[in-house]
Write a protein that holds these residues in place. Sequence first.
Motif, PDB file in Angstrom:
ATOM      1  N   UNK A  82      29.709  22.519  31.985  1.00 48.32           N
ATOM      2  CA  UNK A  82      29.616  23.352  30.782  1.00 48.32           C
ATOM      3  C   UNK A  82      30.946  24.068  30.592  1.00 48.32           C
ATOM      4  N   UNK A  83      31.466  24.069  29.371  1.00 48.07           N
ATOM      5  CA  UNK A  83      32.725  24.758  29.084  1.00 48.07           C
ATOM      6  C   UNK A  83      32.419  26.052  28.343  1.00 48.07           C
ATOM      7  N   UNK A  95      33.689  40.599  28.040  1.00 47.26           N
ATOM      8  CA  UNK A  95      32.898  41.296  27.028  1.00 47.26           C
ATOM      9  C   UNK A  95      32.263  40.335  26.026  1.00 47.26           C
ATOM     10  N   UNK A  96      32.695  39.079  26.048  1.00 43.34           N
ATOM     11  CA  UNK A  96      32.117  38.090  25.129  1.00 43.34           C
ATOM     12  C   UNK A  96      32.307  36.703  25.722  1.00 43.34           C
ATOM     13  N   UNK A  97      31.343  35.842  25.484  1.00 45.10           N
ATOM     14  CA  UNK A  97      31.471  34.461  25.926  1.00 45.10           C
ATOM     15  C   UNK A  97      30.561  33.571  25.103  1.00 45.10           C
ATOM     16  N   UNK A 135      39.887  33.024  27.485  1.00 44.02           N
ATOM     17  CA  UNK A 135      40.046  32.021  28.536  1.00 44.02           C
ATOM     18  C   UNK A 135      38.950  30.974  28.392  1.00 44.02           C
ATOM     19  N   UNK A 136      39.224  29.769  28.871  1.00 46.21           N
ATOM     20  CA  UNK A 136      38.225  28.703  28.878  1.00 46.21           C
ATOM     21  C   UNK A 136      37.894  28.369  30.329  1.00 46.21           C
ATOM     22  N   UNK A 137      36.607  28.359  30.641  1.00 47.22           N
ATOM     23  CA  UNK A 137      36.172  28.184  32.021  1.00 47.22           C
ATOM     24  C   UNK A 137      35.182  27.029  32.116  1.00 47.22           C
ATOM     25  N   UNK A 138      35.579  25.913  32.751  1.00 40.78           N
ATOM     26  CA  UNK A 138      34.609  24.839  32.984  1.00 40.78           C
ATOM     27  C   UNK A 138      33.744  25.185  34.198  1.00 40.78           C
ATOM     28  N   UNK A 139      32.445  25.120  34.026  1.00 41.99           N
ATOM     29  CA  UNK A 139      31.503  25.399  35.115  1.00 41.99           C
ATOM     30  C   UNK A 139      30.817  24.084  35.470  1.00 41.99           C
TER      31      UNK A 139
END
Length: 200
Positions: A82-83, A95-97, A135-139
Amino acid sequence: MRNCAIRPPQRGGRFHMIPLVVLLAAVLSLAGASPLLGQHFGDRPRGFDATQAPTDEAAALLDPLEVAYPDSAMRSGMEGVALIAAWVDARGYVVYGELRESSGHAMLDSVALRAVRRGNFKAARRAGENVASRVSIPVEFRLRRDEENYDAAKSGDALQQEAEELRRAKQMLEEERLRLEEELRQLKEEREKKLQQDNK
């Protein structure tokens, strides 16, 4: 839940209570739907989708995300990436995603959003000061097929599935890199135009 990177909890770890919305999301994900795509937490900051100004240091995780792999997802063999696009403020708080790319399973997408929200970040820095940034975070969610012997030989189907997941994760990161490069190019063009106007 282990204090580690994306990894299932130790045997015996259970979700004793699963909210109805998560159960519904799981049913929809098994049917191939992605009801969480575009879902978010917090209030969208001003400039979240705008071109991001370059920073001297990018915002980054201080500790690996704590991700609790739901037992039902493990039993169903759910895996994927999931990105999450997140806004880390000048204090290092998320504070937001929002979910930009689905793992293919709504339950895992929900867990990914929650993990990023609770993440421990350091803020980006520009000119010696902390600044807010996106920022972009791949999980990634990956199961161990054999807990006692992780290096056990895998079937051709399992290897093919892992290769496809790695390809997808690489593609998402490449798309994000290209998008950031385009934002940087646009920012440079805007600065050049402004300099030309100021010199006239």
